[in-house]
Design a protein around this motif. Structure first.
Motif, PDB file in Angstrom:
ATOM      1  N   LEU A  44       0.788  -1.231   0.000  1.00  9.94           N
ATOM      2  CA  LEU A  44       0.000   0.000   0.000  1.00  9.94           C
ATOM      3  C   LEU A  44       0.823   1.284   0.000  1.00  9.94           C
ATOM      4  CD1 LEU A  44      -3.157  -0.590   2.220  1.00  9.94           C
ATOM      5  CD2 LEU A  44      -3.070   0.117  -0.160  1.00  9.94           C
ATOM      6  N   PRO A  45       1.884   1.390   0.789  1.00 10.72           N
ATOM      7  CA  PRO A  45       2.639   2.654   0.766  1.00 10.72           C
ATOM      8  C   PRO A  45       3.166   3.006  -0.624  1.00 10.72           C
ATOM      9  CG  PRO A  45       3.255   1.393   2.696  1.00 10.72           C
ATOM     10  CD  PRO A  45       2.384   0.504   1.849  1.00 10.72           C
ATOM     11  N   GLU A  46       3.656   2.030  -1.373  1.00 10.56           N
ATOM     12  CA  GLU A  46       4.180   2.314  -2.703  1.00 10.56           C
ATOM     13  C   GLU A  46       3.069   2.565  -3.716  1.00 10.56           C
ATOM     14  OE1 GLU A  46       5.194  -0.836  -1.238  1.00 10.56           O
ATOM     15  OE2 GLU A  46       6.762   0.253  -0.172  1.00 10.56           O
ATOM     16  N   ARG A  47       1.993   1.788  -3.629  1.00 12.41           N
ATOM     17  CA  ARG A  47       0.924   1.882  -4.625  1.00 12.41           C
ATOM     18  C   ARG A  47       0.013   3.080  -4.431  1.00 12.41           C
ATOM     19  NH1 ARG A  47      -1.989  -3.779  -5.222  1.00 12.41           N
ATOM     20  NH2 ARG A  47      -3.321  -2.554  -3.887  1.00 12.41           N
ATOM     21  N   SER A  48      -0.266   3.443  -3.180  1.00 16.22           N
ATOM     22  CA  SER A  48      -1.267   4.494  -2.950  1.00 16.22           C
ATOM     23  C   SER A  48      -0.707   5.767  -2.341  1.00 16.22           C
ATOM     24  CB  SER A  48      -2.369   3.955  -2.044  1.00 16.22           C
ATOM     25  OG  SER A  48      -1.840   3.719  -0.757  1.00 16.22           O
ATOM     26  N   GLY A  49       0.523   5.717  -1.883  1.00 15.52           N
ATOM     27  CA  GLY A  49       1.106   6.894  -1.268  1.00 15.52           C
ATOM     28  C   GLY A  49       0.765   7.064   0.197  1.00 15.52           C
ATOM     29  N   VAL A  50       0.095   6.071   0.799  1.00 15.96           N
ATOM     30  CA  VAL A  50      -0.217   6.129   2.226  1.00 15.96           C
ATOM     31  C   VAL A  50       1.080   5.970   2.999  1.00 15.96           C
ATOM     32  CG1 VAL A  50      -1.421   4.952   4.110  1.00 15.96           C
ATOM     33  CG2 VAL A  50      -2.527   5.173   1.901  1.00 15.96           C
ATOM     34  N   PRO A  51       1.392   6.903   3.887  1.00 14.26           N
ATOM     35  CA  PRO A  51       2.622   6.757   4.664  1.00 14.26           C
ATOM     36  C   PRO A  51       2.609   5.480   5.513  1.00 14.26           C
ATOM     37  CG  PRO A  51       1.732   8.969   4.892  1.00 14.26           C
ATOM     38  CD  PRO A  51       0.703   8.157   4.172  1.00 14.26           C
ATOM     39  N   SER A  52       3.750   4.827   5.580  1.00 12.95           N
ATOM     40  CA  SER A  52       3.850   3.574   6.343  1.00 12.95           C
ATOM     41  C   SER A  52       3.456   3.767   7.802  1.00 12.95           C
ATOM     42  CB  SER A  52       5.270   3.025   6.268  1.00 12.95           C
ATOM     43  OG  SER A  52       5.585   2.676   4.951  1.00 12.95           O
TER      44      SER A  52
END
Length: 92
Positions: A44-52
């Motif tokens: 998710l962090p890479e695909r959507s930009g949600v911070p880890s």
């Protein structure tokens, strides 16, 4: 008759609580943290930009919510069985 209605209502509440808050929530948490779902979470962090960090906090909150529901379920079951009521201290 109202005692019977209250008992039926209590049984229905306990059954609904355990079905939704324990059984279904547990199934959802197990599904989320297993197999392919875990791979999707990690990506998710890479695909959507949600911070880890936010993703981690969300996962921790889900787990804490599950733990709280288990605690409440234990207390509700103890109260339903008659052993969960707090005893009040009598003032002398």
């Amino acid at each position: 008759h109202s005692g019977d209605l209250c008992d039926k209502n209590n049984r229905l509440f306990v059954a609904a609580f355990f079905l939704t808050r324990i059984v279904i929530y547990t199934a959802g948490v197990v599904h989320l943290f297993s197999g392919r779902s875990m791979d999707e979470l990690r990506s998710l962090p890479e695909r959507s930009g949600v911070p880890s960090s936010l993703l981690g906090m969300t996962c921790v909150c889900l787990l804490l919510g599950w733990a709280l529901n288990v605690l409440w379920g234990y207390k509700i079951l103890a109260m339903f069985r008659g052993g969960g009521g707090k005893k009040e201290k009598k003032l002398q």
